[in-house]
Design an enzyme around this catalytic site. Structure first.
Site, PDB file in Angstrom:
ATOM      1  N   GLU A 102       0.814  -1.217   0.000  1.00  0.00           N
ATOM      2  CA  GLU A 102       0.000   0.000   0.000  1.00  0.00           C
ATOM      3  C   GLU A 102       0.849   1.270   0.000  1.00  0.00           C
ATOM      4  OE1 GLU A 102      -3.074   0.230  -0.444  1.00  0.00           O
ATOM      5  OE2 GLU A 102      -3.986  -1.682   0.130  1.00  0.00           O
ATOM      6  N   GLU A 133       7.438 -21.600   7.905  1.00  0.00           N
ATOM      7  CA  GLU A 133       7.505 -20.726   9.079  1.00  0.00           C
ATOM      8  C   GLU A 133       8.458 -21.259  10.147  1.00  0.00           C
ATOM      9  OE1 GLU A 133       4.312 -21.582  12.450  1.00  0.00           O
ATOM     10  OE2 GLU A 133       3.356 -20.826  10.634  1.00  0.00           O
TER      11      GLU A 133
END
Length: 321
Positions: A102, A133
């Protein structure tokens, strides 16, 4: 029914130690009072969920001093050319990638200035990548691929505060001399201890046991909003509360650009169009040509000299009498 708090560290399934560890985390806690939530009506469940969400801003508010300190340190490094790099797995990683993506349209940053790393790479944005992960080494490799420098800031994001990928990213970045921030939702987390700036927003157990895309995810999103937005304010990417570095990449943003120039200057539509034409559509430059009474090239020079801070450029503008 066996409680999650009864996990045996010696369990033969190989996960006893991890199960015991998860049982100690606030974000993983089981809430007996919600054990029959599936029997309730939809409206009642929605009310309960909405009530849960209302506790999140207060939890973030309790950590504002730590957040502010992390932002000031980040802005200082970015002003020297450093980058803001998010690193996380699963929901936490996706939130980091979202916030990074963004920044270019909102603040006209280059995509390389704010970067989101997710364990497992782009595929993990839409599909879980098995085991990603759990690897500190993968995090180190992902950071090395970016040629990490001491001016960069690395934000490890993990609701539990124990995710190896996030901890590995922070540990590797710290060894490289980069600024490190650890954002988690459990107190006394391994991630917070590993980072120079630990931000632990404790939102409590989730509505659905262990579903940290809920309150924990909301808390992380709120903190990431602050990290990127206030850092950009500190870097001169705004003028007051106006996004003067907005990139006009579509019709909506082109209309917003003209409105921002209008709000900042009070100029007529004709003046605004002329100013944007003279500055290749750069909102900040257009505002400076109007308020500072300078031409496009002069506006560009003044902004370069002021490191992009419009107020400083306006103060340096050679106004005519």
């Amino acid at each position: 029914m066996t409680s999650t708090t009864d996990a045996d560290p010696t369990a033969p399934d190989g996960y006893g130690e991890l199960r015991a560890q998860l049982a100690t985390l606030t974000t993983e806690a089981f809430r007996p009072e919600l054990a029959e939530i599936d029997r309730l009506g939809t409206l009642e469940i929605a009310r309960i969920m909405n009530g849960e969400d209302q506790s999140v801003p207060a939890a973030v508010g309790a950590r504002l001093p730590e957040i502010a300190a992390a932002i000031d340190s980040t802005a200082e490094r970015m002003a020297r050319g450093g980058r803001l790099i998010y690193a996380g797995a699963g929901t936490a990683g996706r939130l980091g990638v979202l916030d990074a993506s963004e920044c270019p349209p909102t603040f006209n940053t280059d995509p390389s200035e704010v970067v989101g790393l997710i364990a497992g790479g782009p595929t993990a944005m839409v599909k879980a990548v098995e085991g990603a992960e759990d690897s500190k080494e993968l995090a180190a490799a992902d950071l090395d691929a970016l040629d990490l420098t001491a001016d960069d800031t690395v934000v490890g994001i993990s609701a539990s505060g124990r995710t190896p990928y996030a901890i590995g990213a922070v540990e590797h970045a710290r060894r490289k001399g980069a600024l490190t921030i650890g954002l988690s939702c459990n107190a006394d987390s391994a991630l917070g201890a590993a980072a120079e700036h630990g931000i632990e927003v404790v939102v409590g157990p989730e509505l659905l046991t262990g579903s940290t895309r809920l309150k924990a995810g909301t808390a992380q999103k709120l903190v990431l909003n602050m990290l990127s937005t206030i850092t950009m304010i500190r870097l001169g990417k705004t003028y007051g509360n106006l996004m003067v570095d907005v990139r006009a990449s579509n019709e909506k943003l082109r209309a917003r650009s003209r409105r921002i120039v209008s709000l900042a200057t009070g100029a007529s539509d004709e003046e605004i169009e002329a100013a944007l034409a003279a500055t290749d559509g750069e909102v900040k430059n257009a505002i400076l040509t109007i308020l500072g009474q300078v031409d496009g090239p002069t506006a560009a020079s003044l902004l370069t000299a002021s490191d992009g801070h419009l107020r400083a450029a306006l103060a340096a503008a050679p106004r005519t009498t």
